[in-house]
Design a protein around this motif. Sequence first.
Motif, mmCIF file in Angstrom:
data_model
loop_
_atom_site.group_PDB
_atom_site.id
_atom_site.type_symbol
_atom_site.label_atom_id
_atom_site.label_comp_id
_atom_site.label_asym_id
_atom_site.label_seq_id
_atom_site.Cartn_x
_atom_site.Cartn_y
_atom_site.Cartn_z
ATOM 1 N N LEU A 394 0.800 -1.107 0.731
ATOM 2 C CA LEU A 394 -0.015 0.015 -0.450
ATOM 3 C C LEU A 394 1.467 1.370 -0.068
ATOM 4 O O LEU A 394 0.584 2.329 -0.496
ATOM 5 C CB LEU A 394 -0.761 0.230 1.226
ATOM 6 C CG LEU A 394 -1.931 -1.090 1.392
ATOM 7 C CD1 LEU A 394 -2.989 -0.780 2.573
ATOM 8 C CD2 LEU A 394 -2.753 -1.502 0.077
ATOM 9 N N ASP A 395 2.175 1.339 0.430
ATOM 10 C CA ASP A 395 2.520 2.088 0.801
ATOM 11 C C ASP A 395 3.360 2.747 -0.308
ATOM 12 O O ASP A 395 3.435 4.062 -0.965
ATOM 13 C CB ASP A 395 3.999 2.362 1.424
ATOM 14 C CG ASP A 395 3.560 2.362 3.217
ATOM 15 O OD1 ASP A 395 2.666 1.962 3.413
ATOM 16 O OD2 ASP A 395 4.724 2.841 4.304
ATOM 17 N N TYR A 396 2.767 1.533 -1.661
ATOM 18 C CA TYR A 396 3.733 1.922 -3.027
ATOM 19 C C TYR A 396 2.337 2.298 -4.356
ATOM 20 O O TYR A 396 2.552 2.908 -5.052
ATOM 21 C CB TYR A 396 4.406 0.923 -4.050
ATOM 22 C CG TYR A 396 5.806 1.249 -3.274
ATOM 23 C CD1 TYR A 396 7.323 1.991 -3.340
ATOM 24 C CD2 TYR A 396 6.206 0.427 -1.549
ATOM 25 C CE1 TYR A 396 8.268 1.933 -2.704
ATOM 26 C CE2 TYR A 396 7.506 0.179 -1.235
ATOM 27 C CZ TYR A 396 8.269 0.913 -1.624
ATOM 28 O OH TYR A 396 9.825 0.968 -1.177
ATOM 29 N N ARG A 397 1.419 1.463 -3.496
ATOM 30 C CA ARG A 397 0.329 1.537 -4.296
ATOM 31 C C ARG A 397 -0.169 3.341 -4.095
ATOM 32 O O ARG A 397 -1.565 3.600 -4.987
ATOM 33 C CB ARG A 397 0.012 0.867 -4.478
ATOM 34 C CG ARG A 397 0.430 -0.486 -5.080
ATOM 35 C CD ARG A 397 -0.526 -2.054 -5.406
ATOM 36 N NE ARG A 397 -0.845 -2.041 -3.725
ATOM 37 C CZ ARG A 397 -1.764 -3.025 -3.951
ATOM 38 N NH1 ARG A 397 -3.394 -2.365 -3.942
ATOM 39 N NH2 ARG A 397 -2.149 -3.030 -2.139
ATOM 40 N N ILE A 398 -0.458 3.408 -3.121
ATOM 41 C CA ILE A 398 -1.542 4.940 -2.589
ATOM 42 C C ILE A 398 -0.973 6.413 -2.481
ATOM 43 O O ILE A 398 0.134 6.232 -1.976
ATOM 44 C CB ILE A 398 -1.703 4.785 -0.985
ATOM 45 C CG1 ILE A 398 -3.340 3.153 -0.682
ATOM 46 C CG2 ILE A 398 -2.787 5.497 -0.539
ATOM 47 C CD1 ILE A 398 -3.290 2.551 0.440
ATOM 48 N N PRO A 399 -1.870 7.272 -3.344
ATOM 49 C CA PRO A 399 -0.848 8.666 -3.075
ATOM 50 C C PRO A 399 -1.223 8.896 -2.237
ATOM 51 O O PRO A 399 -2.209 8.433 -1.321
ATOM 52 C CB PRO A 399 -1.153 9.148 -4.797
ATOM 53 C CG PRO A 399 -3.228 8.236 -4.131
ATOM 54 C CD PRO A 399 -2.387 7.249 -4.618
ATOM 55 N N PRO A 400 -0.858 9.991 -1.278
ATOM 56 C CA PRO A 400 -1.297 10.917 -0.316
ATOM 57 C C PRO A 400 -2.684 11.339 -1.314
ATOM 58 O O PRO A 400 -3.517 11.494 -1.861
ATOM 59 C CB PRO A 400 -0.728 12.801 -0.779
ATOM 60 C CG PRO A 400 1.181 11.596 -1.065
ATOM 61 C CD PRO A 400 0.064 11.116 -2.242
#
Length: 404
Positions: A394-400
Amino acid sequence: MKAVGIVVEYNPFHNGHLYHAASAKAQTESDLVIAVMSGNFLQRGEPALVDKWTRTEMALENGVDLVFELPYERATSNASSFASGAIQLLDAAGCSSYCFGSENGSIVPFTTTLSRIASVQTQYDELIRKYIQEGISYPKALNRAYSALIRSTANEQETVDLSLPNNILGFHYMEAAANIGSSMKPATLPRLGAGYHDDVKHGTPIASATGIRKEFFETESTEPIQQFVPNSVYNSLNNWIIERTSFGSWDVFYPLLRFQILRSGPEHLAAIADVTEGIENLLYKAARQAETFQQFMAIVKSKRYTWTRIQRMLTHIYTGFTYSHRASMPAPDHLRLLGMTRAGQSYLKEMKENMKLPVVSRLANFNSASADFSSSVSDLYAFGINPIHPSLGLDYRIPPIRKD
């Protein structure tokens, strides 16, 4: 734009937090609120009830304009290191002030306390070391030294009671700001209603996060806590349990933790951060015997090791965080952006050239030992929540997250 900084965990976000964000903004006459928030594991050494993305949404829907992540190595550390990391990030983000809740509720006694301790710093540090060598935990040693050198010779109204949890953190925030020469102005608000560890009291709108979690786990229902949280938070908690099947707790994570301890063995546990003085043998023995987390803690808990200190060890064992990892992350090196409102976005544009650390919105574009480890921890958290269907990467797939 003028920003006030706050340090939060939001585990979960409740009505007291709503008051804190709004009052901090009003008291400091700021245009927006910036929160430095712990990630998926928290300062007391436990998994967060829900992940950092869900808690970021809770914050943005209830008065916070920018959310930056406090990296794992600081979020799961003792009060001094936790506060130091958070203050460095708020200072780097250009905050004009920072505001914390406290049992005292007035900033002057904190200022006086800092000054008094500084005047006897060497004696104070030596006394703390003496008490620790006698087998007293660090928080108790600190308070005993403080009581002996400061409180015993001062009017109690002039200084801060450092036996109370929010006062302790507030003191460390101010100590950290002084240590880096920050220009941020400190402010504090009195803690409303429930104490830090109090059970919930129905018929009132304010309860502690500890009380809310306890009520939920005892009833296994979100309905009893509805009165203590904003509607958007209540809906988020219900959506989480439908989608993820469980909230974060050591009771849920224990099977994976137990596996990690048994697989590692005492010799490897000794390399884990905060594992000291041969306690790795006791941890291994407890994992062999205990079928539940509560049974495990009953074996390990002692006067020398507080519940919180043991939980921090277990968090590091679960995540594989070693003394070597900690040494490679001496200070925060980035501002990990988790979410923003429109006002927050405007602030970032205005302050872009004045931030003291790089703002990281996508991890793929940034290389850092701290950021990489915090990202791997997110996956381990997802496994603990639902090992059959974990939400990985998720840290790489979810933008702010953006909220208007």
